[in-house]
Scaffold this motif. Structure first.
Motif, PDB file in Angstrom:
ATOM      1  N   GLU A  17       3.321  12.577 -14.707  1.00 17.88           N
ATOM      2  CA  GLU A  17       2.400  12.549 -15.847  1.00 17.88           C
ATOM      3  C   GLU A  17       1.394  13.690 -15.861  1.00 17.88           C
ATOM      4  O   GLU A  17       0.905  14.072 -16.922  1.00 17.88           O
ATOM      5  CB  GLU A  17       1.655  11.209 -15.876  1.00 17.88           C
ATOM      6  CG  GLU A  17       2.592  10.005 -15.998  1.00 17.88           C
ATOM      7  CD  GLU A  17       1.841   8.679 -15.884  1.00 17.88           C
ATOM      8  OE1 GLU A  17       0.708   8.587 -16.390  1.00 17.88           O
ATOM      9  OE2 GLU A  17       2.398   7.741 -15.270  1.00 17.88           O
ATOM     10  N   ILE A  18       1.032  14.199 -14.690  1.00 22.20           N
ATOM     11  CA  ILE A  18       0.046  15.290 -14.643  1.00 22.20           C
ATOM     12  C   ILE A  18       0.752  16.617 -14.376  1.00 22.20           C
ATOM     13  O   ILE A  18       0.518  17.606 -15.065  1.00 22.20           O
ATOM     14  CB  ILE A  18      -1.037  15.031 -13.560  1.00 22.20           C
ATOM     15  CG1 ILE A  18      -1.691  13.660 -13.781  1.00 22.20           C
ATOM     16  CG2 ILE A  18      -2.079  16.148 -13.567  1.00 22.20           C
ATOM     17  CD1 ILE A  18      -2.643  13.219 -12.677  1.00 22.20           C
ATOM     18  N   THR A  72      -2.418  10.321  -1.483  1.00 20.77           N
ATOM     19  CA  THR A  72      -1.508  10.265  -2.630  1.00 20.77           C
ATOM     20  C   THR A  72      -1.338  11.654  -3.247  1.00 20.77           C
ATOM     21  O   THR A  72      -0.211  12.122  -3.484  1.00 20.77           O
ATOM     22  CB  THR A  72      -2.059   9.282  -3.687  1.00 20.77           C
ATOM     23  OG1 THR A  72      -2.167   7.981  -3.087  1.00 20.77           O
ATOM     24  CG2 THR A  72      -1.153   9.201  -4.908  1.00 20.77           C
ATOM     25  N   GLN A  73      -2.478  12.313  -3.483  1.00 17.68           N
ATOM     26  CA  GLN A  73      -2.413  13.654  -4.067  1.00 17.68           C
ATOM     27  C   GLN A  73      -1.690  14.623  -3.134  1.00 17.68           C
ATOM     28  O   GLN A  73      -0.867  15.448  -3.561  1.00 17.68           O
ATOM     29  CB  GLN A  73      -3.812  14.161  -4.371  1.00 17.68           C
ATOM     30  CG  GLN A  73      -3.811  15.528  -5.027  1.00 17.68           C
ATOM     31  CD  GLN A  73      -5.207  16.099  -5.142  1.00 17.68           C
ATOM     32  OE1 GLN A  73      -6.096  15.451  -5.690  1.00 17.68           O
ATOM     33  NE2 GLN A  73      -5.408  17.306  -4.630  1.00 17.68           N
ATOM     34  N   ALA A 107       2.108   1.677  -3.366  1.00 18.79           N
ATOM     35  CA  ALA A 107       1.052   2.121  -4.282  1.00 18.79           C
ATOM     36  C   ALA A 107       0.821   3.629  -4.150  1.00 18.79           C
ATOM     37  O   ALA A 107       0.639   4.341  -5.150  1.00 18.79           O
ATOM     38  CB  ALA A 107      -0.241   1.350  -4.013  1.00 18.79           C
ATOM     39  N   VAL A 108       0.821   4.127  -2.904  1.00 20.59           N
ATOM     40  CA  VAL A 108       0.666   5.577  -2.701  1.00 20.59           C
ATOM     41  C   VAL A 108       1.872   6.310  -3.289  1.00 20.59           C
ATOM     42  O   VAL A 108       1.719   7.315  -4.002  1.00 20.59           O
ATOM     43  CB  VAL A 108       0.504   5.917  -1.192  1.00 20.59           C
ATOM     44  CG1 VAL A 108       0.546   7.430  -0.961  1.00 20.59           C
ATOM     45  CG2 VAL A 108      -0.805   5.340  -0.656  1.00 20.59           C
ATOM     46  N   PRO A 140      -6.687  21.081  -6.000  1.00 19.87           N
ATOM     47  CA  PRO A 140      -5.668  20.124  -6.402  1.00 19.87           C
ATOM     48  C   PRO A 140      -4.517  20.734  -7.208  1.00 19.87           C
ATOM     49  O   PRO A 140      -4.723  21.584  -8.067  1.00 19.87           O
ATOM     50  CB  PRO A 140      -6.464  19.138  -7.276  1.00 19.87           C
ATOM     51  CG  PRO A 140      -7.631  19.912  -7.803  1.00 19.87           C
ATOM     52  CD  PRO A 140      -7.926  20.970  -6.789  1.00 19.87           C
ATOM     53  N   LEU A 141      -3.312  20.308  -6.847  1.00 21.33           N
ATOM     54  CA  LEU A 141      -2.129  20.384  -7.715  1.00 21.33           C
ATOM     55  C   LEU A 141      -1.642  21.784  -8.044  1.00 21.33           C
ATOM     56  O   LEU A 141      -1.163  22.030  -9.150  1.00 21.33           O
ATOM     57  CB  LEU A 141      -2.397  19.612  -9.028  1.00 21.33           C
ATOM     58  CG  LEU A 141      -2.948  18.176  -8.893  1.00 21.33           C
ATOM     59  CD1 LEU A 141      -3.145  17.560 -10.261  1.00 21.33           C
ATOM     60  CD2 LEU A 141      -2.047  17.316  -8.039  1.00 21.33           C
ATOM     61  N   GLY A 157       0.822  -1.210   0.000  1.00 18.87           N
ATOM     62  CA  GLY A 157       0.000   0.000   0.000  1.00 18.87           C
ATOM     63  C   GLY A 157       0.854   1.256   0.000  1.00 18.87           C
ATOM     64  O   GLY A 157       0.569   2.230  -0.715  1.00 18.87           O
ATOM     65  N   PRO A 159      -9.320  13.251  -4.271  1.00 14.48           N
ATOM     66  CA  PRO A 159     -10.212  12.110  -4.480  1.00 14.48           C
ATOM     67  C   PRO A 159     -11.011  11.750  -3.233  1.00 14.48           C
ATOM     68  O   PRO A 159     -10.545  11.960  -2.105  1.00 14.48           O
ATOM     69  CB  PRO A 159      -9.250  10.979  -4.875  1.00 14.48           C
ATOM     70  CG  PRO A 159      -8.088  11.668  -5.485  1.00 14.48           C
ATOM     71  CD  PRO A 159      -7.941  12.944  -4.705  1.00 14.48           C
ATOM     72  N   ARG A 216       3.502   9.242 -10.177  1.00 17.35           N
ATOM     73  CA  ARG A 216       2.827   9.362 -11.478  1.00 17.35           C
ATOM     74  C   ARG A 216       2.149  10.725 -11.613  1.00 17.35           C
ATOM     75  O   ARG A 216       2.118  11.306 -12.705  1.00 17.35           O
ATOM     76  CB  ARG A 216       1.797   8.239 -11.656  1.00 17.35           C
ATOM     77  CG  ARG A 216       2.446   6.881 -11.939  1.00 17.35           C
ATOM     78  CD  ARG A 216       1.393   5.852 -12.314  1.00 17.35           C
ATOM     79  NE  ARG A 216       0.723   6.200 -13.575  1.00 17.35           N
ATOM     80  CZ  ARG A 216      -0.478   5.716 -13.938  1.00 17.35           C
ATOM     81  NH1 ARG A 216      -1.137   4.901 -13.129  1.00 17.35           N
ATOM     82  NH2 ARG A 216      -1.013   6.058 -15.095  1.00 17.35           N
ATOM     83  N   ILE A 217       1.599  11.232 -10.527  1.00 15.51           N
ATOM     84  CA  ILE A 217       1.007  12.582 -10.578  1.00 15.51           C
ATOM     85  C   ILE A 217       2.091  13.587 -10.950  1.00 15.51           C
ATOM     86  O   ILE A 217       1.895  14.440 -11.825  1.00 15.51           O
ATOM     87  CB  ILE A 217       0.334  12.942  -9.225  1.00 15.51           C
ATOM     88  CG1 ILE A 217      -0.917  12.092  -9.009  1.00 15.51           C
ATOM     89  CG2 ILE A 217      -0.010  14.433  -9.172  1.00 15.51           C
ATOM     90  CD1 ILE A 217      -1.550  12.236  -7.623  1.00 15.51           C
ATOM     91  N   GLU A 275       1.058  22.795 -10.808  1.00 14.70           N
ATOM     92  CA  GLU A 275       1.184  24.181 -11.259  1.00 14.70           C
ATOM     93  C   GLU A 275       1.935  25.011 -10.215  1.00 14.70           C
ATOM     94  O   GLU A 275       1.504  25.096  -9.063  1.00 14.70           O
ATOM     95  CB  GLU A 275      -0.198  24.789 -11.521  1.00 14.70           C
ATOM     96  CG  GLU A 275      -0.817  24.227 -12.792  1.00 14.70           C
ATOM     97  CD  GLU A 275      -2.080  24.945 -13.224  1.00 14.70           C
ATOM     98  OE1 GLU A 275      -2.484  25.923 -12.557  1.00 14.70           O
ATOM     99  OE2 GLU A 275      -2.665  24.522 -14.231  1.00 14.70           O
ATOM    100  N   PRO A 307      -6.984   6.962   0.572  1.00 17.70           N
ATOM    101  CA  PRO A 307      -5.619   6.731   0.045  1.00 17.70           C
ATOM    102  C   PRO A 307      -5.337   7.607  -1.176  1.00 17.70           C
ATOM    103  O   PRO A 307      -4.190   8.032  -1.394  1.00 17.70           O
ATOM    104  CB  PRO A 307      -5.625   5.241  -0.332  1.00 17.70           C
ATOM    105  CG  PRO A 307      -6.734   4.643   0.486  1.00 17.70           C
ATOM    106  CD  PRO A 307      -7.782   5.720   0.580  1.00 17.70           C
ATOM    107  N   GLY A 308      -6.370   7.893  -1.963  1.00 15.73           N
ATOM    108  CA  GLY A 308      -6.201   8.788  -3.111  1.00 15.73           C
ATOM    109  C   GLY A 308      -5.911  10.212  -2.666  1.00 15.73           C
ATOM    110  O   GLY A 308      -5.039  10.900  -3.227  1.00 15.73           O
TER     111      GLY A 308
END
Lengths: 521, 521
Positions: B67-68, B287-288, B56-57, B245-246, B53, B279, B63-64, B71, B283-284
């Motif tokens: 890949e994303i 992660t973020q 995975a986080v 977010p982000l 786990g 999310p 990946r965020i 800003e 866990p999402g």
């Protein structure tokens, strides 16, 4: 002696025909509650003692049993222990660690208890955690009527709350002592009420053979069981306390042995307040508690090898200025955690409590109770007594506190939902879809989950200050007050076979004619 | 613009000459409190995620970032990241996991922050845990005056409580926003008050370069430090939040980079409410939160490799019916614990909060806060923001809640005392001396220890119901009300060199003449 408030009277007052067990589905108009479930505590427990510390407590407990001994104020118990090789000197019984460890081998590490409704079966031991109602206070209180002596009516009210809330898994002792029922027949009326108003696991007080035998018989009747069926697996339980330091009284041992012979659960809970009935050092108090608890468990395993037994912890500190017991303290938490370590060391299920010292359902009551509750969680406690309704160190059952505690119990149950980290949990695609500066309310990942994603409290008020003020600035106890009234007003008895109800009534009537249990007044 | 409530005015109103730092010894007539100490959290943390786990986080966060992208609304920051190999596309910055893991290597896993009084030095990281006051609410409340907009007077009151209580280790943001001070000079008056009324670690808001630079300069002056001495080790900190977010906004990044260049601590705290800015799966959301936090930490390590940085968690859920944030929930607890696992995975100190959603200091406020507090303990959080005084999801600082929270903080500190199991702790000899049926009050083992054996609360009422009722049935908030009044009435400023005070006043006056920080109103 007043026996007029009999079973039939209670039935007429409180029951409606055709009651349905709607609560088990988590519905009802008073609140939306969680469905019935048996929580699993998957977290690693908190363990303040090192391995050497566990050995030191064990060795201390063994030395107490070997060198000081425990007083068994019950000749039959002393006799059984003597025959097993203990050194019996009057009431003093000394037992060797070989015997203790040998007898512990036969204790089941986990087992089920099945009440009259098999859907309310509970599991005790391992990583299971179940909650029971407040038990045995002489007083009750609510915001409308204040604090008062318990009566059959308040007893029945609190039993209804016990049945209503799915987060309460078993019906412990009397949630308040009904002082308007004479002690000779109190157990008959109380158990009748309990077996009619709830379909959950019930408890017998070990206060004399008649009471214990009557309750076992009523539980057997309520379950529609033959004597053989009753004896075959746990259907109920008792809790016995030592008279700390180092003493087990006659009726407690008598009751426990009666239950043990019939394969029913005994929880042995020493009442070891550090600095008063036990050493002022918490590891010392836990050591003494273990010695007292193990001594009785050894006895019960000798009486019926393999019978279900559990150890309870009621080790806390006292206010050294006044001697008053304190609960939910840092010391209480550590003692519970150490007891958890020792229970696992001995392979015994563990019971603790959701206790506090506060005199009203205010913030102190909440923080003390929640400290006790997290002590139970972090100690991997299996049975939490007094989980809802307790105030004043156990001297008062509060209707509002009952409802408040059920809110926190529900939160603990939700906390125990498994945490997973699947691809869908990590939600990378949702983060990508929403992107910087967006919001997640509308995205599919949220829409598919939002109704069940989070625990939804029934008592907490999460509105903003302005809305809360506009609605009357209602504080938590007042909100809880409204809820219990609605629950009791809407309460419907769980279904029972009328023939069984009749059989219970007949039994109660017969036993009342015989005078119930002897009393000295 | 109203700058009349200047530094000299404040001094005249609030200070007495010759103040002594009596509180550090745990004395004072208002209450008897614990002495200043830096608690050590020795317990194993609770870890809901499996090793897979955690991976995975981590993978999701990487990946965020890869890949994303995040800003960075600050061209200088984007430029620094671009030069380090990130893919910069306008404000969007994508960074590879190799860069992230490489930069994390230079983050110190623990460090100290030294305020003007070196005895109030705090340690951040590892198994250390420190508590700070509630920060940044626009409103304050007390039982006498109700809820109202913050003023310099209430700001100063709450700073006095921050200084008074030894369980509060650092002075976080403004405990209430003093709305009667114009934003252009608010930071000057506030920091002057804070540096005079406390001698604990202080915080700078990252809200524009003037504010950040002014606060750093004032902390330097207060510590009697040269610029080189100030830069040599952490003396203060800032906290920045992502705009989830982000997204990281300009002033937050600017302030953090200014502190990083001078070796001061930045705590990066994404504000990731699951289901709203993150999310709906916890866990999402974690992660973020990690992706957002790590992105800024990488930036700061590029700015000044090895500068102290910590990650904060403010991941909780919202009420999906109203969108209102909720705190102290089961989801909040699990998110904090998962964040603890990730912080340890990345070798970062962790900050969390003692938060609740309640609108008044009632039982809901207590159970929500205590859930948050145990989340912090079980997650091995290093810095607990908002540890005392928080109500309404952070919109109100309550005087009474401040006192109540200090009671529970003291209990957590006592809980962290080491548990030992020496021969004296096991107390076999005491048990032997007292024997069956005796009591431990009088034995030597108790007498030698009873004064310090147990934590003694200053706010809990442990008297029995009858005494409590006789004394007026005073509930917890009313008791807390009496206590804060006495603390503020008796408050004495911690000692400061008059020359330093003069230098601070001169600096404030000069900066006010220059107009303070620019505002758009």
């Amino acid at each position: 002696m007043n026996t007029s408030a009999g079973a039939k009277g209670a039935r007429k007052r409180g029951r409606r025909s055709g009651g349905r067990s709607g609560n088990i589905r988590g519905k009802g108009s008073a609140i939306t509650q969680l469905p019935w479930s048996l929580p699993v505590n998957r977290d690693r427990p908190t363990e303040p003692l090192t391995e050497e510390g566990v050995q030191a407590v064990h060795d201390g407990a063994m030395r107490i049993l070997e060198e000081i001994g425990i007083e068994f104020l019950n000749p039959e118990a002393a006799d059984i222990l003597g025959k097993a090789g203990c050194i019996v000197n009057g009431e003093n019984v000394r037992m060797g660690r070989d015997l203790v460890l040998e007898q512990l081998k036969s204790v089941p590490t986990s087992f089920t208890i099945t009440p009259r409704n098999p859907e309310r079966r509970i599991e005790i031991g391992g990583d299971r955690m179940v909650f029971g109602n407040v038990s045995s206070p002489p007083n009750c209180s609510d915001l409308d009527r204040g604090r008062r002596t318990g009566t059959r009516e308040s007893y029945r009210d609190l039993i209804k709350l016990t049945q209503y809330f799915n987060c309460i898994h078993f019906a412990g002792g009397y949630p308040v002592e009904p002082m308007d029922l004479h002690p000779s027949i109190r157990h008959l009326d109380c158990l009748y009420d309990k077996l009619i108003l709830t379909d959950k696991v019930v408890h017998a007080y070990s206060l004399g053979k008649e009471r214990v035998e009557d309750v076992m018989e009523m539980v057997r009747i309520a379950g529609g069981l033959t004597h053989e069926e009753f004896d075959a697996s746990p259907r109920m339980y008792t809790n016995i306390n030592s008279t700390s330091p180092l003493k087990h009284d006659y009726p407690m041992l008598d009751g426990a042995m009666r239950l043990a012979r019939r394969g029913q659960l005994t929880v042995v809970t020493p009442f070891t307040l550090a600095g008063a009935m036990a050493p002022v050092t918490m590891p010392g108090a836990v050591t003494q508690s273990m010695a007292e608890g193990l001594a009785a468990i050894v006895l019960l395993q000798l009486v019926n090898p393999g019978c279900p037994t559990a150890i309870g912890t009621f080790t806390s500190n006292v206010d050294m200025k006044t001697g008053a017991p304190a609960f939910g303290t840092p010391e209480y938490m550590r003692a519970t955690q150490m007891s958890g370590q020792m229970a696992r060391f001995y392979g015994l299920p563990l019971r603790a409590s959701n206790a506090c010292s506060a005199n009203c359902p205010d913030s102190q009551s909440a923080w003390e109770s929640v400290f006790s509750l997290w002590a139970a969680v972090s100690s991997r406690v299996n049975m939490v007594y007094h989980a809802a309704g307790w105030l004043e160190g156990g001297l008062c059952a509060s209707y509002e506190k009952f409802v408040m505690d059920c809110e926190t119990l529900q939160q603990v149950i939700s906390y125990m939902n498994p945490v997973t980290a699947t691809e869908a949990d990590i939600a990378f695609d949702a983060v990508k879809e929403v992107g910087p500066g967006g919001h997640f309310f509308g995205c599919a990942h949220t829409q598919e989950r939002y109704e069940t994603a989070f625990y939804s409290p029934f008592l907490s008020d999460w509105s903003n200050f302005e809305s809360w003020e506009e609605k009357g600035a209602v504080q938590t106890p007042e909100r809880a007050n409204k809820i219990w009234k609605q629950i009791i007003a809407e309460f419907q008895d769980p279904p029972i076979d009328p023939a069984i109800d009749e059989e219970l009534q007949t039994f109660v009537a017969k036993r009342k004619e015989e005078g119930g249990a002897p009393t000295d007044f």
